[in-house]
Write a protein that holds these residues in place. Structure first.
Motif, short mmCIF file in Angstrom:
data_model
loop_
_atom_site.label_atom_id
_atom_site.label_comp_id
_atom_site.label_asym_id
_atom_site.label_seq_id
_atom_site.Cartn_x
_atom_site.Cartn_y
_atom_site.Cartn_z
N PHE A 33 0.84 -1.20 0.00
CA PHE A 33 0.00 0.00 0.00
C PHE A 33 0.88 1.26 0.00
O PHE A 33 0.57 2.25 -0.67
N ALA A 34 1.97 1.22 0.76
CA ALA A 34 2.87 2.38 0.80
C ALA A 34 3.48 2.64 -0.57
O ALA A 34 3.68 3.80 -0.96
N LYS A 35 3.77 1.58 -1.33
CA LYS A 35 4.31 1.74 -2.68
C LYS A 35 3.35 2.51 -3.58
O LYS A 35 3.76 3.34 -4.40
N VAL A 36 2.06 2.22 -3.45
CA VAL A 36 1.06 2.92 -4.26
C VAL A 36 1.11 4.41 -3.96
O VAL A 36 1.17 5.25 -4.88
N GLU A 37 1.09 4.76 -2.69
CA GLU A 37 1.11 6.18 -2.31
C GLU A 37 2.41 6.85 -2.71
O GLU A 37 2.42 8.00 -3.16
N GLU A 38 3.53 6.14 -2.55
CA GLU A 38 4.82 6.72 -2.91
C GLU A 38 4.91 7.02 -4.40
O GLU A 38 5.62 7.94 -4.83
N SER A 39 4.16 6.27 -5.20
CA SER A 39 4.17 6.48 -6.65
C SER A 39 3.35 7.71 -7.05
O SER A 39 3.41 8.15 -8.20
N GLY A 40 2.55 8.21 -6.14
CA GLY A 40 1.66 9.32 -6.45
C GLY A 40 0.27 8.89 -6.87
O GLY A 40 -0.59 9.72 -7.15
N ALA A 41 0.03 7.58 -6.92
CA ALA A 41 -1.29 7.06 -7.28
C ALA A 41 -2.22 7.14 -6.07
O ALA A 41 -1.78 7.27 -4.92
N VAL A 44 -7.52 3.61 -2.54
CA VAL A 44 -8.86 3.75 -1.96
C VAL A 44 -9.33 2.40 -1.45
O VAL A 44 -9.36 1.42 -2.21
N PHE A 45 -9.69 2.34 -0.20
CA PHE A 45 -10.31 1.14 0.35
C PHE A 45 -11.81 1.23 0.09
O PHE A 45 -12.45 2.23 0.43
N VAL A 46 -12.36 0.20 -0.51
CA VAL A 46 -13.77 0.20 -0.90
C VAL A 46 -14.39 -1.02 -0.24
O VAL A 46 -14.20 -2.15 -0.68
N THR A 47 -15.15 -0.79 0.80
CA THR A 47 -15.51 -1.88 1.70
C THR A 47 -16.98 -1.82 2.12
O THR A 47 -17.61 -0.77 2.09
N GLY A 48 -17.49 -2.97 2.52
CA GLY A 48 -18.79 -3.00 3.14
C GLY A 48 -18.74 -2.60 4.60
O GLY A 48 -19.77 -2.35 5.23
N ARG A 49 -17.53 -2.52 5.15
CA ARG A 49 -17.37 -2.15 6.55
C ARG A 49 -17.91 -0.76 6.84
O ARG A 49 -17.78 0.14 6.02
N PRO A 50 -18.46 -0.57 8.03
CA PRO A 50 -18.81 0.78 8.46
C PRO A 50 -17.56 1.51 8.95
O PRO A 50 -16.55 0.87 9.28
N PRO A 51 -17.60 2.84 9.05
CA PRO A 51 -16.43 3.57 9.56
C PRO A 51 -15.97 3.10 10.93
O PRO A 51 -14.76 3.12 11.21
N VAL A 61 -2.24 2.02 7.63
CA VAL A 61 -1.84 2.84 6.47
C VAL A 61 -1.51 4.26 6.91
O VAL A 61 -1.52 5.18 6.09
N ARG A 62 -1.20 4.44 8.19
CA ARG A 62 -0.77 5.73 8.74
C ARG A 62 -1.83 6.82 8.52
O ARG A 62 -1.50 7.98 8.31
N HIS A 63 -3.09 6.42 8.54
CA HIS A 63 -4.22 7.36 8.45
C HIS A 63 -4.17 8.20 7.18
O HIS A 63 -4.52 9.38 7.19
N HIS A 64 -3.77 7.58 6.08
CA HIS A 64 -3.73 8.27 4.79
C HIS A 64 -4.94 7.89 3.94
O HIS A 64 -5.38 6.74 3.95
N GLY A 65 -5.44 8.85 3.19
CA GLY A 65 -6.40 8.56 2.14
C GLY A 65 -7.84 8.53 2.57
O GLY A 65 -8.21 8.89 3.70
N LEU A 66 -8.68 8.09 1.64
CA LEU A 66 -10.11 7.98 1.84
C LEU A 66 -10.55 6.53 1.79
O LEU A 66 -9.91 5.70 1.13
N ALA A 67 -11.62 6.23 2.47
CA ALA A 67 -12.24 4.91 2.38
C ALA A 67 -13.69 5.07 1.97
O ALA A 67 -14.39 5.96 2.46
N ILE A 68 -14.12 4.24 1.05
CA ILE A 68 -15.53 4.15 0.68
C ILE A 68 -16.11 3.03 1.53
O ILE A 68 -15.75 1.87 1.39
N ASP A 77 -12.86 9.88 5.71
CA ASP A 77 -11.51 10.41 5.66
C ASP A 77 -10.67 9.70 6.74
O ASP A 77 -10.94 9.85 7.94
N LEU A 78 -9.68 8.94 6.31
CA LEU A 78 -8.88 8.16 7.26
C LEU A 78 -7.98 9.05 8.10
O LEU A 78 -7.56 8.65 9.19
N HIS A 79 -7.66 10.25 7.60
CA HIS A 79 -6.79 11.15 8.36
C HIS A 79 -7.54 11.78 9.53
O HIS A 79 -7.07 11.75 10.67
#
Length: 265
Positions: A33-41, A44-51, A61-68, A77-79
């Motif tokens: 997952f860190a590789k994806v972020e380091e690349s600039g891409a 997104v976690f896309v889950t049935g889970r509730p927040p 994931v060090r509270h980075h990014g968004l989750a659907i 917002d994971l941050h």
């Protein structure tokens, strides 16, 4: 594996896909997952889970990014650990759906996922995570709008129950499942993992052809169909295995990480 352009967006389901069976993010997957972020891409976690189930994942994931979350109903917002967008089932629709299902399918038990919190009928069999988090029992399921309505049947399989629910109330809600038991998850009409992911991608000027998605269960099918490149893990539902472009190793063998490592060398 076929050589592909480096994606601008990686979308992955969590339970049964990127997470181990014990619900953890393995060190290898966290590094991928860190590789994806380091690349600039975008990741997104896309889950049935509730927040309320996202704390451990956010930390990994060090509270980075968004989750659907909630199959597209909630954007989280994971941050900040806050919901930033909601697509809820309205009270009038909720009342009609519950009434129709009660009248036509015996032995159903219901629960509701709110923006903040969860409530259930006394005969709804709770998951291990819900037991651990604590919940509230309710007499009325339809007092306020909800992100997800869940219906559990003690005897019917998930595929059979989904077909029944879709026939009865498919014009009112979008029904899917992500469980091996007879548990159906209902969102507002038209709300899916794909609808939320497509909107997020459009905001960032990312086309479906620039996205890769990973999943394992029927609730992932809309997302997998939307993405330009789709993967199922080896332990996926037969319908998912039949629908995707590629199959990677099982979740417990870090199948998602194996692909990401090749895409982001």
């Amino acid at each position: 594996m076929q050589s592909l352009p480096t994606p601008r967006l990686v979308a992955t389901d969590l339970d049964g896909t990127a997470l181990r069976t014990d619900g953890t993010v393995s060190p290898r997957t966290a590094a991928a997952f860190a590789k994806v972020e380091e690349s600039g891409a975008a990741l997104v976690f896309v889950t049935g889970r509730p927040p309320r189930w996202m704390g451990g994942v956010a930390g990994a994931v060090r509270h980075h990014g968004l989750a659907i979350c909630a199959n597209g109903a909630l954007i989280y917002d994971l941050h900040t650990e806050r919901i930033v967008e909601s697509h809820l089932i309205t009270v009038d629709v909720l009342e009609e759906v519950v009434a129709q299902l009660r009248a036509n399918v015996s032995d159903l038990a219901f629960s509701v996922e709110y923006e903040a919190g969860f409530a259930h009928e006394s005969d709804f069999l709770l998951s291990a995570l819900d037991k651990a988090k604590g919940t509230a029992r309710v007499d009325s399921l339809t007092a306020r709008p909800c992100a997800k309505l869940l219906a559990l049947h003690p005897g019917m399989g998930a595929d059979e129950l989904q077909a029944t629910v879709h026939e009865l109330v498919g014009h009112l809600v979008t029904a899917t499942h992500s469980s091996r038991r007879g548990l159906i998850e209902m969102s507002a009409q038209g709300v899916t993992k794909a609808s939320a992911l497509a909107a997020l991608a459009a905001q960032n000027e990312i086309k479906p052809a620039q996205a890769v998605a990973f999943g394992d269960m029927p609730n992932d099918l809309p997302m997998l169909s939307w993405a330009g490149t789709s993967y199922a893990v080896a332990n996926a539902h037969p319908a998912v295995l039949a629908a995707v472009d590629h199959v990677t190793a099982a979740n417990d063998d870090d199948g998602v990480a194996q692909v990401i490592e090749k895409l982001y060398r």
